[in-house]
Design an enzyme around this catalytic site. Structure first.
Site, PDB file in Angstrom:
ATOM      1  N   LYS A   1       0.868  -1.188   0.000  1.00  0.00           N
ATOM      2  CA  LYS A   1       0.000   0.000   0.000  1.00  0.00           C
ATOM      3  C   LYS A   1       0.895   1.226   0.000  1.00  0.00           C
ATOM      4  CE  LYS A   1      -3.130   2.667   3.037  1.00  0.00           C
ATOM      5  NZ  LYS A   1      -4.042   2.651   4.207  1.00  0.00           N
TER       6      LYS A   1
ATOM      7  N   ASP B   1      -2.700  10.252   3.508  1.00  0.00           N
ATOM      8  CA  ASP B   1      -4.093   9.832   3.665  1.00  0.00           C
ATOM      9  C   ASP B   1      -4.844  10.839   4.516  1.00  0.00           C
ATOM     10  OD1 ASP B   1      -6.500   8.534   3.901  1.00  0.00           O
ATOM     11  OD2 ASP B   1      -5.753   6.929   5.219  1.00  0.00           O
TER      12      ASP B   1
ATOM     13  N   LYS C   1     -10.366  12.834   7.847  1.00  0.00           N
ATOM     14  CA  LYS C   1      -9.914  12.492   9.186  1.00  0.00           C
ATOM     15  C   LYS C   1      -9.898  13.729  10.073  1.00  0.00           C
ATOM     16  CE  LYS C   1      -6.719   8.715   7.930  1.00  0.00           C
ATOM     17  NZ  LYS C   1      -7.355   7.654   8.707  1.00  0.00           N
TER      18      LYS C   1
ATOM     19  N   ASP D   1       1.611   6.583   5.488  1.00  0.00           N
ATOM     20  CA  ASP D   1       0.612   5.610   5.021  1.00  0.00           C
ATOM     21  C   ASP D   1       1.081   4.902   3.744  1.00  0.00           C
ATOM     22  OD1 ASP D   1      -1.753   4.317   5.637  1.00  0.00           O
ATOM     23  OD2 ASP D   1      -2.994   5.678   4.454  1.00  0.00           O
TER      24      ASP D   1
ATOM     25  N   ASP E   1     -12.173   6.915   3.467  1.00  0.00           N
ATOM     26  CA  ASP E   1     -10.984   6.726   4.296  1.00  0.00           C
ATOM     27  C   ASP E   1     -10.566   5.252   4.359  1.00  0.00           C
ATOM     28  OD1 ASP E   1      -8.883   7.430   5.918  1.00  0.00           O
ATOM     29  OD2 ASP E   1     -10.084   7.682   7.739  1.00  0.00           O
TER      30      ASP E   1
ATOM     31  N   GLU F   1      -9.320   3.511   2.095  1.00  0.00           N
ATOM     32  CA  GLU F   1      -8.805   3.615   0.734  1.00  0.00           C
ATOM     33  C   GLU F   1      -7.711   2.596   0.419  1.00  0.00           C
ATOM     34  OE1 GLU F   1      -7.639   5.236   3.197  1.00  0.00           O
ATOM     35  OE2 GLU F   1      -5.496   5.007   2.899  1.00  0.00           O
TER      36      GLU F   1
ATOM     37  N   ARG G   1      -7.414  -0.564   0.986  1.00  0.00           N
ATOM     38  CA  ARG G   1      -7.902  -1.823   0.402  1.00  0.00           C
ATOM     39  C   ARG G   1      -8.290  -1.642  -1.055  1.00  0.00           C
ATOM     40  NH1 ARG G   1     -12.382  -2.083   5.059  1.00  0.00           N
ATOM     41  NH2 ARG G   1     -10.674  -0.988   6.082  1.00  0.00           N
TER      42      ARG G   1
HETATM   43  N1  BES Z   1      -4.254   4.592   6.876  1.00  0.00           N
HETATM   44  C1  BES Z   1      -5.376   4.317   7.675  1.00  0.00           C
HETATM   45  C2  BES Z   1      -5.089   3.341   8.812  1.00  0.00           C
HETATM   46  C3  BES Z   1      -4.118   3.801   9.856  1.00  0.00           C
HETATM   47  C4  BES Z   1      -4.569   4.355  11.033  1.00  0.00           C
HETATM   48  C5  BES Z   1      -2.766   3.633   9.677  1.00  0.00           C
HETATM   49  C6  BES Z   1      -3.663   4.752  12.008  1.00  0.00           C
HETATM   50  C7  BES Z   1      -1.875   4.035  10.648  1.00  0.00           C
HETATM   51  C8  BES Z   1      -2.309   4.587  11.812  1.00  0.00           C
HETATM   52  C9  BES Z   1      -6.490   3.721   6.828  1.00  0.00           C
HETATM   53  O1  BES Z   1      -6.536   4.149   5.511  1.00  0.00           O
HETATM   54  C10 BES Z   1      -7.778   4.114   7.443  1.00  0.00           C
HETATM   55  O2  BES Z   1      -8.084   5.262   7.437  1.00  0.00           O
HETATM   56  N2  BES Z   1      -8.504   3.135   7.960  1.00  0.00           N
HETATM   57  C11 BES Z   1      -9.746   3.379   8.588  1.00  0.00           C
HETATM   58  C12 BES Z   1     -10.729   2.350   8.086  1.00  0.00           C
HETATM   59  C13 BES Z   1     -12.143   2.641   8.467  1.00  0.00           C
HETATM   60  C14 BES Z   1     -12.641   3.851   7.733  1.00  0.00           C
HETATM   61  C15 BES Z   1     -12.970   1.428   8.132  1.00  0.00           C
HETATM   62  C16 BES Z   1      -9.535   3.247  10.092  1.00  0.00           C
HETATM   63  O3  BES Z   1      -8.740   2.405  10.522  1.00  0.00           O
HETATM   64  O4  BES Z   1     -10.131   4.020  10.830  1.00  0.00           O
HETATM   65 ZN    ZN Z   2      -4.759   4.803   4.720  1.00  0.00          ZN
HETATM   66 MN    MN Z   3      -7.656   5.922   5.296  1.00  0.00          MN
END
Ligand code: BES
Ligand code: ZN
Ligand code: MN
Length: 501
Positions: free
Chosen positions: A266, A271, A278, A289, A348, A350, A352
């Protein structure tokens, strides 16, 4: 940090580090120094709490009788308990201890210790590796640091009988360290410097080491039908890229051994969350990210550097997730390269989406014998595992076990979480083949289920959720705080122990 290996001979000046075993028993070189200083080491131990326990240290400054500026006593614990990783930690701790001491060099005197399982040349090499890994620093943007505040230590000389053997053992480790540093550098760079095109440009530098590097732009990805990846990047002024790296050090021809192993990363260079934006607090962390891609690039560096006898492809989906008038909206339905459609409930989630197309492309193009993807995919994995282990998900017990074993060996632990149909159901959509989020429950698992929908039947696949381990807020013996490079050593070991010819 320069690392050198030399044959035993008491250094006349500078700092020396010597081992002391549990109970204060001096290793051979320590005993030698003790005699030369008329018992200064023994006296210092007596007058302190230092007992030679693991991770204990004691410094003696300029003892009379020798020309050395200081003697650092390093606790080794019980010889039979000393493993490779302990030796790395010793190397790292010595560097940390003397880093800002004013010393420019230290000689670590490695003795053949009775009862130890790590042979002296391997011990010396591990010690050098630990020292190098810990000495890493990302300081290119610090223009005002005073010289007296900067680390003074520049060189670690490891003294060991048979330095040539140590040097040979160290050569490959040194290349892996270079891979780790490349990854740490890439994740540490801010998103105004590292974005899809510049990240791809960094990877192109691996061409010098014999890695074949190709980069696909938006037009080519559109022709390939990568609607999932492209949807994520469409709100950004930075053009999305697909980075494809190949290292061909393995068997030629049609046999299974010639089939490449694939690593997929990834690479969200920033992000924001997109329209599902966010919160501001901590958003700066999202510069890393692209950690999964950072590991894949660093791994290619490591494998090429040590000329690994294996065929490997590294594929990275590079995008920036931004909110703008061209950004994708919650509710948008995109068509992935696999033909499956996805309802984007939350922009968010994204990573996947990016991996869906990168995984499919990898399988279509390379027919890999196995795939490991890496992603800072979910905050939920931090809730589950903290910052100690990466989450491991797999459709193949053998591959999962290999990853677990490799993680244990190098100290980059992975912990397997379950998958299954009951979780998979959570991402069914009324409007499309699937949606990109489940409910809150088991967030890391439903993310993995999403990815599995893009893995062809019969392809061994593992997913590492590295969101909790890519960045560290505290120092550890071989990993200074900041970008950790977690994954490079793990996957290098996976390859070395299972896939090289
Ligand atoms: N890049 C984030 C996940 C992340 C969070 C990485 C904290 C490192 C530290 C990912 O893209 C994300 O935003 N995931 C969301 C998914 C949710 C919207 C289902 C999350 O984990 O909140
Ligand atoms: Zn992310
Ligand atoms: Mn995200």
């Amino acid at each position: 940090m320069k690392i050198a290996f030399v044959a035993p001979a008491l250094p006349k000046a500078g700092a020396v580090a010597v081992g002391v075993m549990d109970g204060g028993k001096l290793a051979a070189s320590a005993a030698q120094l003790d005699r030369a200083t008329k018992g200064a080491l023994t006296r210092a131990i007596k007058g302190s709490r230092f007992k030679g326990r693991p991770r204990q240290m004691l410094e003696i400054l300029a003892p009379a009788g020798i020309g050395n500026s200081r003697v650092l006593l390093v606790g080794l614990g019980k010889p039979k308990d000393i493993k490779d990783l302990d030796v790395e930690a010793i190397g790292g701790s010595v560097v940390e201890r003397l880093s800002r001491s004013g010393e420019r060099g230290v000689t670590v005197m490695v003795d053949a210790i009775p009862g130890i399982a790590v042979p002296a040349p391997a011990y010396a090499a591990r010690c050098g590796l630990g020292a190098r890994l810990r000495a890493y620093r990302f300081d290119r943007y610090r223009t005002k640091e005073k010289p007296e505040d900067k680390p003074s230590l520049e060189k670690v000389t490891v003294m060991v009988a048979n330095p040539a053997a140590a040097r040979r053992a160290f050569a490959d480790m040194d290349q892996v360290a270079e891979g780790v540093f490349l990854t740490r550098n890439l994740v540490s760079e801010p998103a105004n410097i590292i974005y899809p095109k510049t990240l791809a440009a960094e990877a192109k530098k691996l061409t010098k080491l014999g890695v074949k590097v190709q980069v696909l732009g938006v037009a080519e990805m559109r022709r390939l039908g990568m609607g999932a990846l492209l949807g994520v990047g469409q709100g950004s002024a930075q053009e999305s890229q697909l980075l494809v790296m190949q290292w061909s050090g393995g068997a030629r021809g049609k046999g299974k051994a010639a089939q490449p192993l694939a690593f997929v990363g990834k690479g969200v260079t920033f992000d924001t969350g997109g329209i599902s934006i966010k919160p501001a607090g901590g958003m700066e962390d999202m510069k890393w990210d692209m950690g999964g891609s950072g590991v894949v690039i660093g791994l290619m560096r490591a494998l090429a550097g040590r000329k690994a006898k294996v065929n490997v492809v590294g594929v990275c989906g590079l995008v920036e997730n931004m909110p703008s008038s061209t950004a994708q909206r919650p509710g948008d339905i995109v068509t992935s390269m696999s033909g499956q459609t996805i309802e984007v409930i939350n922009t968010d989630a994204e990573g996947r989406l990016v991996l869906a197309d990168a995984l499919w492309y990898t399988q279509e193009k390379f027919k890999p014998r196995a795939i490991v993807d890496l992603a800072t995919l979910t905050g939920a994995i931090i809730v589950a595992l903290g910052h100690e282990y990466a989450g491991l998900f797999s459709n193949d017990d053998k591959l999962a076990d290999k990853l677990f074993a490799a993680g244990k060996t190098v100290g980059e632990g992975v912990w397997r979480l379950p998958m299954g149909e009951a979780y998979d159901k959570a991402i069914n959509s009324d409007a499309a083949d699937m949606k990109n989020v489940g409910n809150r429950a088991g967030g890391s698992i439903t993310a993995a289920q999403f990815l599995e929908r893009f893995v062809k039947k019969g392809t061994p696949w593992a997913h590492l959720d590295i969101a909790g381990v890519t960045w560290s807020s505290k120092d550890s013996p071989t990993v200074p705080k900041g970008g950790t490079g977690f994954g490079v050593r793990l996957l290098d070991r996976l390859v070395a122990d299972n896939f090289e010819r």
